[in-house]
Design an enzyme around this catalytic site. Structure first.
Site, PDB file in Angstrom:
ATOM      1  CG  PHE A  23     -28.206  25.042   5.831  1.00  0.00           C
ATOM      2  CD1 PHE A  23     -27.813  24.242   4.769  1.00  0.00           C
ATOM      3  CD2 PHE A  23     -28.208  24.494   7.110  1.00  0.00           C
ATOM      4  CE1 PHE A  23     -27.432  22.920   4.974  1.00  0.00           C
ATOM      5  CE2 PHE A  23     -27.836  23.177   7.319  1.00  0.00           C
ATOM      6  CZ  PHE A  23     -27.446  22.390   6.251  1.00  0.00           C
ATOM      7  CB  ALA A  57     -23.534  30.249   7.125  1.00  0.00           C
ATOM      8  CB  ILE A  85     -26.847  23.571  14.140  1.00  0.00           C
ATOM      9  CG1 ILE A  85     -27.858  24.724  14.249  1.00  0.00           C
ATOM     10  CG2 ILE A  85     -27.002  22.604  15.324  1.00  0.00           C
ATOM     11  CD1 ILE A  85     -29.309  24.314  14.144  1.00  0.00           C
ATOM     12  CB  THR A  89     -19.436  16.665  10.417  1.00  0.00           C
ATOM     13  OG1 THR A  89     -20.031  17.915  10.081  1.00  0.00           O
ATOM     14  CG2 THR A  89     -20.422  15.561  10.290  1.00  0.00           C
ATOM     15  CG  HIS A  91     -19.922  20.784   6.799  1.00  0.00           C
ATOM     16  ND1 HIS A  91     -19.219  20.626   5.636  1.00  0.00           N
ATOM     17  CD2 HIS A  91     -21.027  21.502   6.471  1.00  0.00           C
ATOM     18  CE1 HIS A  91     -19.860  21.222   4.651  1.00  0.00           C
ATOM     19  NE2 HIS A  91     -20.964  21.773   5.128  1.00  0.00           N
ATOM     20  CG  PHE A 116     -21.168  37.722  12.823  1.00  0.00           C
ATOM     21  CD1 PHE A 116     -20.841  37.127  11.611  1.00  0.00           C
ATOM     22  CD2 PHE A 116     -21.172  36.925  13.956  1.00  0.00           C
ATOM     23  CE1 PHE A 116     -20.524  35.778  11.532  1.00  0.00           C
ATOM     24  CE2 PHE A 116     -20.849  35.569  13.896  1.00  0.00           C
ATOM     25  CZ  PHE A 116     -20.524  35.003  12.675  1.00  0.00           C
ATOM     26  NE  ARG A 130     -26.924  31.392  22.011  1.00  0.00           N
ATOM     27  CZ  ARG A 130     -27.141  30.423  22.908  1.00  0.00           C
ATOM     28  NH1 ARG A 130     -28.201  29.641  22.820  1.00  0.00           N
ATOM     29  NH2 ARG A 130     -26.313  30.243  23.917  1.00  0.00           N
TER      30      ARG A 130
HETATM   31  N1  INI Z   1     -25.045  26.119   6.121  1.00  0.00           N
HETATM   32  C1  INI Z   1     -25.599  26.825   7.138  1.00  0.00           C
HETATM   33  O1  INI Z   1     -25.989  27.984   6.943  1.00  0.00           O
HETATM   34  N2  INI Z   1     -25.719  26.250   8.360  1.00  0.00           N
HETATM   35  C2  INI Z   1     -25.289  24.973   8.630  1.00  0.00           C
HETATM   36  O2  INI Z   1     -25.449  24.518   9.779  1.00  0.00           O
HETATM   37  C3  INI Z   1     -24.714  24.234   7.582  1.00  0.00           C
HETATM   38  N3  INI Z   1     -24.252  22.887   7.816  1.00  0.00           N
HETATM   39  O3  INI Z   1     -24.305  22.403   8.952  1.00  0.00           O
HETATM   40  O4  INI Z   1     -23.840  22.203   6.921  1.00  0.00           O
HETATM   41  C4  INI Z   1     -24.591  24.849   6.307  1.00  0.00           C
HETATM   42  N4  INI Z   1     -24.060  24.179   5.255  1.00  0.00           N
HETATM   43  C5  INI Z   1     -24.244  24.610   3.904  1.00  0.00           C
HETATM   44  C6  INI Z   1     -23.203  25.622   3.447  1.00  0.00           C
HETATM   45  O5  INI Z   1     -23.423  26.882   4.053  1.00  0.00           O
HETATM   46  C7  INI Z   1     -23.257  25.804   1.930  1.00  0.00           C
HETATM   47  O6  INI Z   1     -24.493  26.346   1.561  1.00  0.00           O
HETATM   48  C8  INI Z   1     -23.043  24.490   1.166  1.00  0.00           C
HETATM   49  O7  INI Z   1     -21.862  23.860   1.592  1.00  0.00           O
HETATM   50  C9  INI Z   1     -22.935  24.773  -0.351  1.00  0.00           C
HETATM   51  O8  INI Z   1     -21.849  25.636  -0.654  1.00  0.00           O
END
Ligand code: INI
Length: 156
Positions: A23, A57, A85, A89, A91, A116, A130
């Site tokens: 991602f 992540a 990021i 939301t 999330h 980390f 960064r």
């Molecule tokens: N995963 C990330 O690594 N970075 C993000 O910014 C992010 N956002 O914003 O949604 C993100 N979402 C996906 C998450 O890590 C999972 O892969 C997904 O929910 C499936 O389990």
């Protein structure tokens, strides 16, 4: 005189795994490049670096744990890389928070250092800064911390 113990930045003969989220891939690839470069420049051999990619992540803690427990070559340390990021939301808080907690737990319960290298920023620009643009490269920092931790643990 107090006794003082410090880890040195020498990765010779050590094995490292980089576990990276796909991602925000362009940013995370810069973190991976920085981490690989830092490892090589500090004595780690190419063939002793394993790079594993997972969806996001959120998945990093499980994959890190799997590499430690069941990986074909158990690494001396793991470098976890990702980029979360904030956007608009809640999330962000769940993904970033659980990722950090899970990585801390993997390190604490396994005894294998997990550094980390997950960016948590409000904007894409801050993340880019960064990841090698203006404010260093968090992948480099995480790799150096991993090398130092392996050496430090060997001295305790
Ligand atoms: N995963 C990330 O690594 N970075 C993000 O910014 C992010 N956002 O914003 O949604 C993100 N979402 C996906 C998450 O890590 C999972 O892969 C997904 O929910 C499936 O389990």
């Amino acid at each position: 005189m107090p006794t003082s113990i410090d880890g040195h930045l020498t990765g010779t003969g050590k094995k490292f795994a980089i576990v990276a989220a796909r991602f925000n891939g362009a940013i995370v690839e810069s973190l991976i490049s920085g981490a690989v470069d830092a490892l090589i420049r500090n004595g780690v051999r190419d063939q002793d670096i394993l790079v594993v990619r997972c969806p996001g992540a959120w998945e990093l803690p499980l994959v890190v744990r799997q590499v430690i427990d069941n990986g074909k070559k158990k690494p001396d340390a793991i470098i976890a890389l990702g980029c979360v990021i904030r956007g608009e939301t809640p999330h962000f808080d769940f993904v970033a928070g659980e990722c950090a907690k899970g990585l801390a737990a993997a390190q604490a319960t396994s005894g294998v250092p997990v550094s980390f290298g997950v960016l948590t920023t409000d904007t894409t620009e801050q993340a880019q800064a960064r990841a090698g643009l203006k404010a260093g490269n968090k992948g480099v920092d995480a790799a150096l911390a991993a090398i130092e931790m392996v050496d430090l643990l060997g001295r305790l």
